[in-house]
Design a protein around this motif. Structure first.
Motif, short mmCIF file in Angstrom:
data_model
loop_
_atom_site.label_atom_id
_atom_site.label_comp_id
_atom_site.label_asym_id
_atom_site.label_seq_id
_atom_site.Cartn_x
_atom_site.Cartn_y
_atom_site.Cartn_z
N ARG A 1 -7.17 -3.76 0.51
CA ARG A 1 -5.78 -3.66 0.04
C ARG A 1 -4.86 -3.92 1.24
O ARG A 1 -4.67 -3.05 2.08
CB ARG A 1 -5.51 -2.27 -0.57
CG ARG A 1 -6.26 -2.01 -1.85
CD ARG A 1 -5.75 -2.89 -2.99
NE ARG A 1 -6.53 -2.73 -4.21
CZ ARG A 1 -7.58 -3.46 -4.55
NH1 ARG A 1 -8.00 -4.41 -3.74
NH2 ARG A 1 -8.21 -3.28 -5.69
N ARG B 1 7.38 1.82 -0.66
CA ARG B 1 7.21 3.23 -1.01
C ARG B 1 6.20 3.32 -2.14
O ARG B 1 6.36 2.70 -3.18
CB ARG B 1 8.53 3.83 -1.49
CG ARG B 1 9.56 4.02 -0.43
CD ARG B 1 10.76 4.78 -0.98
NE ARG B 1 11.87 4.80 -0.06
CZ ARG B 1 11.99 5.65 0.95
NH1 ARG B 1 11.05 6.56 1.17
NH2 ARG B 1 13.03 5.60 1.76
N GLU C 1 3.45 5.01 6.27
CA GLU C 1 3.13 6.11 5.36
C GLU C 1 2.13 5.69 4.28
O GLU C 1 1.39 6.52 3.76
CB GLU C 1 4.40 6.65 4.71
CG GLU C 1 5.24 7.48 5.66
CD GLU C 1 6.43 8.12 4.98
OE1 GLU C 1 6.41 8.25 3.73
OE2 GLU C 1 7.38 8.48 5.69
N GLY C 2 2.11 4.41 3.94
CA GLY C 2 1.20 3.92 2.91
C GLY C 2 -0.17 3.52 3.41
O GLY C 2 -1.04 3.15 2.62
N LEU C 3 -0.40 3.58 4.73
CA LEU C 3 -1.72 3.24 5.27
C LEU C 3 -2.61 4.48 5.21
O LEU C 3 -2.85 5.15 6.22
CB LEU C 3 -1.59 2.73 6.70
CG LEU C 3 -1.10 1.29 6.80
CD1 LEU C 3 -0.64 0.99 8.21
CD2 LEU C 3 -2.19 0.31 6.39
N ARG C 4 -3.11 4.77 4.01
CA ARG C 4 -3.82 6.03 3.78
C ARG C 4 -5.21 5.84 3.22
O ARG C 4 -5.86 6.82 2.86
CB ARG C 4 -3.02 6.90 2.81
CG ARG C 4 -1.69 7.32 3.35
CD ARG C 4 -0.97 8.21 2.39
NE ARG C 4 0.30 8.65 2.93
CZ ARG C 4 1.16 9.40 2.28
NH1 ARG C 4 0.90 9.78 1.05
NH2 ARG C 4 2.29 9.76 2.84
N ILE C 5 -5.66 4.61 3.07
CA ILE C 5 -6.99 4.41 2.48
C ILE C 5 -7.86 3.65 3.48
O ILE C 5 -7.39 3.08 4.45
CB ILE C 5 -6.90 3.65 1.13
CG1 ILE C 5 -6.23 2.29 1.30
CG2 ILE C 5 -6.17 4.50 0.10
CD1 ILE C 5 -6.23 1.44 0.04
N HIS D 1 -0.53 1.97 -1.50
CA HIS D 1 -1.42 2.32 -0.39
C HIS D 1 -2.19 1.09 0.07
O HIS D 1 -2.60 0.27 -0.74
CB HIS D 1 -2.40 3.41 -0.82
CG HIS D 1 -1.74 4.73 -1.04
ND1 HIS D 1 -2.44 5.84 -1.48
CD2 HIS D 1 -0.47 5.16 -0.87
CE1 HIS D 1 -1.62 6.86 -1.58
NE2 HIS D 1 -0.42 6.47 -1.21
N HIS D 2 -2.39 1.00 1.37
CA HIS D 2 -3.09 -0.14 1.97
C HIS D 2 -4.06 0.34 3.04
O HIS D 2 -3.90 1.44 3.58
CB HIS D 2 -2.08 -1.11 2.60
CG HIS D 2 -1.02 -1.58 1.65
ND1 HIS D 2 0.22 -0.99 1.59
CD2 HIS D 2 -1.03 -2.55 0.70
CE1 HIS D 2 0.94 -1.60 0.66
NE2 HIS D 2 0.20 -2.54 0.10
N ASP D 3 -5.04 -0.51 3.34
CA ASP D 3 -5.93 -0.20 4.46
C ASP D 3 -5.70 -1.15 5.64
O ASP D 3 -6.23 -0.93 6.73
CB ASP D 3 -7.40 -0.21 4.03
CG ASP D 3 -7.84 -1.49 3.33
OD1 ASP D 3 -7.05 -2.46 3.27
OD2 ASP D 3 -8.97 -1.52 2.80
N PRO E 1 -7.62 2.37 8.92
CA PRO E 1 -6.39 1.61 8.64
C PRO E 1 -5.84 0.97 9.91
O PRO E 1 -5.88 1.57 10.99
CB PRO E 1 -5.43 2.66 8.10
CG PRO E 1 -6.29 3.77 7.62
CD PRO E 1 -7.48 3.78 8.53
#
Length: 202
Positions: free
Chosen positions: A80, A141, A171-175, A144-146, A179
């Motif tokens: 992602r 916002r 904040e969206g780099l959570r998977i 989520h991305h890796d 990351p």
């Protein structure tokens, strides 16, 4: 620095290696970043969040960004991906469709399908790159991305010294297991860039 004799010896070994390859191996070598890139153009190992390529023109920042994203998707399990530029034309013309963009540098067996209306590049293994712009930071916002590729980070709009698109992206780099952000930019002496360079995760 190598002497002329040493250089000729290296060239001879390289010619021998290349002539030993069958056509399939030669085709794969043509698209292998590890063969063509300079050491500073290859995403380093280690414990960090942001790999910052802050250089002047001629370094090959866009080439390095595209090739490392393709390699990470094909060989490192990233699925992602956020592609973030300053504006829609910047993302499309530079990061995707440009001569050093993802479409031009992807190997024939791993060419993504680009759907501009969905803002997506979909690779044969199911990995999805979604495009975003710094002028519309709210797009970042929620998703989520890796992995993220960022072009010309220092040119992003700032409000009170903060870059909203950058904050939302982080904040969206959570998977994923590790990351990463690959960010390119020409140098600009802003507080944001100075702080980023000093950050332990850069």
């Amino acid at each position: 620095h190598m002497s002329k004799a040493e250089l000729l010896n290296v060239n001879g070994k390289l010619k021998g290696y290349l002539s030993s390859l069958d056509s399939e191996s030669a085709k794969r070598l043509l698209f292998d970043i590890r063969f063509w890139a300079r050491p500073k153009q290859v995403m380093p190992e280690g414990d960090y969040l942001t790999w910052l390529l802050m250089t002047g023109r001629g370094f090959g920042k866009n080439w390095a960004l595209s090739k490392n994203i393709i390699h990470a998707i094909e060989h490192r399990g990233y699925r992602r991906i956020a592609l973030v530029g300053r504006t829609v034309p910047d993302v499309r013309k530079t990061m995707i469709e440009g001569e050093s963009g993802i479409l031009a540098l992807s190997p024939p067996w791993f060419k993504p399908e680009y759907t501009p209306s969905n803002r997506e590049l979909i690779f044969p293994n199911g990995a999805i790159c979604t495009t975003y712009t710094a002028v519309e930071p709210d797009q970042l916002r929620g998703p989520h991305h890796d992995l993220a590729g960022v072009d010309e980070l220092a040119a992003f709009r700032q409000v009170n010294g903060e870059q909203e698109a950058w904050s939302n992206l982080k904040e969206g780099l959570r998977i994923g297991k590790q990351p990463r952000i690959i960010a390119t930019t020409t140098p600009r002496p802003t507080k944001f860039m100075r702080d980023l360079v000093k950050d332990d995760l850069t």
